[in-house]
Design an enzyme around this catalytic site. Sequence first.
Site, short mmCIF file in Angstrom:
data_model
loop_
_atom_site.label_atom_id
_atom_site.label_comp_id
_atom_site.label_asym_id
_atom_site.label_seq_id
_atom_site.Cartn_x
_atom_site.Cartn_y
_atom_site.Cartn_z
N ARG A 137 -40.52 69.53 53.16
CA ARG A 137 -41.42 68.86 52.22
C ARG A 137 -40.72 68.62 50.88
NH1 ARG A 137 -44.93 74.14 52.29
NH2 ARG A 137 -44.16 75.30 50.48
N ASP A 138 -41.48 68.17 49.91
CA ASP A 138 -40.93 67.82 48.60
C ASP A 138 -40.74 69.08 47.75
OD1 ASP A 138 -43.61 68.37 48.32
OD2 ASP A 138 -44.06 66.63 47.06
N GLU A 139 -39.93 70.01 48.27
CA GLU A 139 -39.69 71.27 47.56
C GLU A 139 -38.25 71.70 47.79
OE1 GLU A 139 -42.19 75.37 46.76
OE2 GLU A 139 -42.91 73.91 48.19
N ASP A 194 -36.85 77.69 50.26
CA ASP A 194 -38.10 78.16 50.83
C ASP A 194 -38.46 77.39 52.09
OD1 ASP A 194 -38.40 75.86 49.22
OD2 ASP A 194 -40.55 76.16 49.11
N ASP A 199 -38.64 84.69 47.91
CA ASP A 199 -38.34 84.47 49.32
C ASP A 199 -36.95 84.99 49.65
OD1 ASP A 199 -40.21 82.55 48.15
OD2 ASP A 199 -40.33 81.66 50.13
N GLU A 254 -44.69 79.45 57.47
CA GLU A 254 -45.09 79.87 56.13
C GLU A 254 -46.42 80.61 56.16
OE1 GLU A 254 -45.54 77.84 51.69
OE2 GLU A 254 -45.62 76.57 53.47
N TRP A 296 -40.50 88.16 42.30
CA TRP A 296 -39.64 86.98 42.31
C TRP A 296 -38.46 87.22 41.35
CZ3 TRP A 296 -44.07 86.94 44.69
CH2 TRP A 296 -44.33 86.00 45.68
N HIS A 319 -39.99 78.51 57.41
CA HIS A 319 -40.12 79.21 56.13
C HIS A 319 -39.79 80.68 56.41
CE1 HIS A 319 -42.06 78.38 52.13
NE2 HIS A 319 -42.01 79.70 52.08
#
Length: 889
Positions: free
Chosen positions: A466-468, A462, A475, A739, A528, A760
């Site tokens: 960042r912390d992802e 995605d 997506d 995003e 999703w 994103h």
Amino acid sequence: MRYRVEDVRCEYQRNPVGLDVKKPRFSWKVWSDDRNIMQAAYQVQVSDNSLHFSDIVWDTGKMETDQSVHVEYAGPELHSRTRYYYRVRVWIDRSLVSEWSEVNCWETGLLSEENWSARWITGDVARNDANQDACLMLRSKFSLKGNVKRARLYATALGLYELYLNGRRVGDWHFTPGWTSYNKRLQYQTYDVTELLHADMNAIGALIGGGWYKGNLAYRDQRNIYGNESALMCQLHITYADDTEEMILSDEHWRSATGPIIMSEIYHGETYDARLEKNGWNLADFNDADWSGIRVVDHSYETLIAQENMPTRIIQEIKPVSLIQTPLGETVLDIGQNMVGWMHFRVSGERGRRITLQHAEVLDQNGNFYMGNLRSAKQTINYVLKGGEEEEFEPRFSFQGFRYVKVEGWPGDLDLSTFTAKVIHTDNEITGMFECSDQMINKLQQNIVWGQKGNFLDVPTDCPQRDERLGWTGDAHVFMRTASYNMNTALFFTKWLRDLKADQLPNGGVPHVIPHVLRAEDHSSSAWGDAAVICPWTLYLCYGDRRILEQQYDSMKAWVEYIRYQGENEYLWNTGFHFGDWLGLDAKENSYEGATPKDLIATIFYAYSTHLLKETAMVLNRSEDAAKYEQLHQHIMDEFNNVFISPNGRLISNTQTAHVLALMFDVVKVKDRQRVADALAQLIIENNVHLTTGFVGTPYLCHVLSRFGYDHLAYQLVFQKEFPSWLYAITKGATTIWEHWDGIKEDGSFWSDDMNSFNHYAYGAVGDWLYRTVAGIDTATSQPGYKHIIINPTFGSELNWVKASYESLYGTIRSEWSKQENGMEINIAIPPNTTAQVIFKGINRVEQLEEGGSILPIMGGLLSWDCCEDHVALHLGSGNYSFRYKGDD
């Protein structure tokens, strides 16, 4: 007539090494500069020991078919660690046969777990080393018994690894073995290391990092998701000149230590103390007497699979464009492009000096370095100098998403020339090109591609900063068609879909992210989870790959059946958690979820997945399932119309997304569709020609408008520069897709710190509309993979010309149009062994067209034509064509 066979491939690859596909498939292109060239027959020969095909193990003979894609090997069972040579020739008619293609090859890997003799090993240093975050160094040495004919190294890790032979890095792949559902599927890689071996003593060394396996992963500060210790397994197969063989294995005789990499994390960066370097550690004459032993780890071979997708590599290098001193006095490098990878630098300074590099995407409204949107991710590189001569460094097991780099601790004046940004992503072949007369649209296309580069690092993530950085299913599905124009994504998504199937719940539910690393309850949102059905079908459309449907069919069916048994009404999906139209602009304040009812969205996607499952069943000749899901689809459609559409044909939800989805997936009755489309157009016009859609509605918005006669409105939306729009971000300096529509507000402030990625790709799905509608390049569903091509460009007053191309499995498809003083000029290319339908809008008589200066009926390559009220359609064979609209007198 001139023609030849070229670009011969095995499983989408040129001369792959280490395949474990037991029935590989061959594809090739037929080249010719003539028109209307169709393959009449082919012949494939496979030999297992000779470039001269003196010993043929499989020969198709002359196969009278035009198939040139995914021709399946049907010879004797393949052997492990064997090179097979193959060649192809084709007939254009019953008598004209081509020369044989160049000889190509593929090499099998280890086809069963019984082929593995190596042991899983980890460092014994962990018992004594207080720093559990340090990367392991493993080594062993060995001598050769004679002249080497061939050497292959098979390797994998619990964690990430780099291998060295005699001080030289093995291969150029990064982040191996890649990220899969490790407990069920773990890739190994195969390397040709023949040229790296020495005649006498040799040394093999490995660096091991935690990576996705045991490092910090996901935004809840999770660690050790798959295991709590890193390990390596490798085995080197050496074939000598006399055909005797020897194996060098990872085993209990290796040695271990920790070294200069004292911390390396996917999110947080890397800390490297050059004072701890062990010079020559991967050479045979290195003294490892003070190194520790190793421990053998009890881990299965059952999950091992060969590398499935293309490797992750350093793809390009970028030099910083400027050096910034911020108002706060920070020293910041501007790379000029939001990218994913890492920084390489050269430096000289005193021993013990610490240099710190922090990475961020944007500067704040005051021009200062900003890391707020990274959340807990540190994206920080620390380097401690050993002193003396010039040193150079780049990380190994951590990647950063950034445009700006804050530098602290640099000795003396900073010289931009000493820094290089290295762009890293999965090495998917570039297949698409789109450009036009408007430079902002060209920038939009560039931003879409850069977003794909940054987020296609082994899995479709995605966001990369960042912390992802997780494989969000929604997506991926909305962007997949765009992605498959820009690059060849067949192997990339095949691998990811196999992980989806592996992580799918026993009841058919689908986790929000693949690989699944969130909570047990984080699964099965509409749009999703529907990636389980939509993504395989998209691969089939783009590449004609029937095998992906066969492999994923049970997963597709399980997902539809999961939905069917939710709630009390099997024809509506009105239960469970759903993201809805995520980040829709019509959301309530302080909410991420758009205003479109979630049960409406869920039921539409339920209908769409059921429809695609029925279509898949038909492709696979599963007639009973096809009938069953056709009936289910009709029941869902009926229930949708009963619940969500009023008696006079209006949707109960007055949102743009509700109208877009209902039309895109044909859940509205035919008699009501134009009314719903007109209502959508009115909603957009009443909003001053601005969109309000989020992640679910946006990808389909322009497609729906164009389909129902509102091309001009779709063009207006795409060319809109004011917020919210695709071009608004470009006016704010974006070099990737954001995003949020307003990630940076008009006054320079940010939407939020919490969820505000500037790389994103979801909204980049508009690229599909640029290729498929503006340029008009599409494939017929009945002959997928661009076997039968649709060229149907859509002209807008905003553009004077468009140039687009797509490199299909058959060859280059090109569509170019430009406005002329008296009409239009359209140039197209149709590759050999395909046909095309070319649609010319705005005319209704064939006499209004000329091609290459000739009137239409006598032009070469024309198979048939059809004149309609608002267009002329030509059925063409392959070739290059240049058309002009003659216009009315």
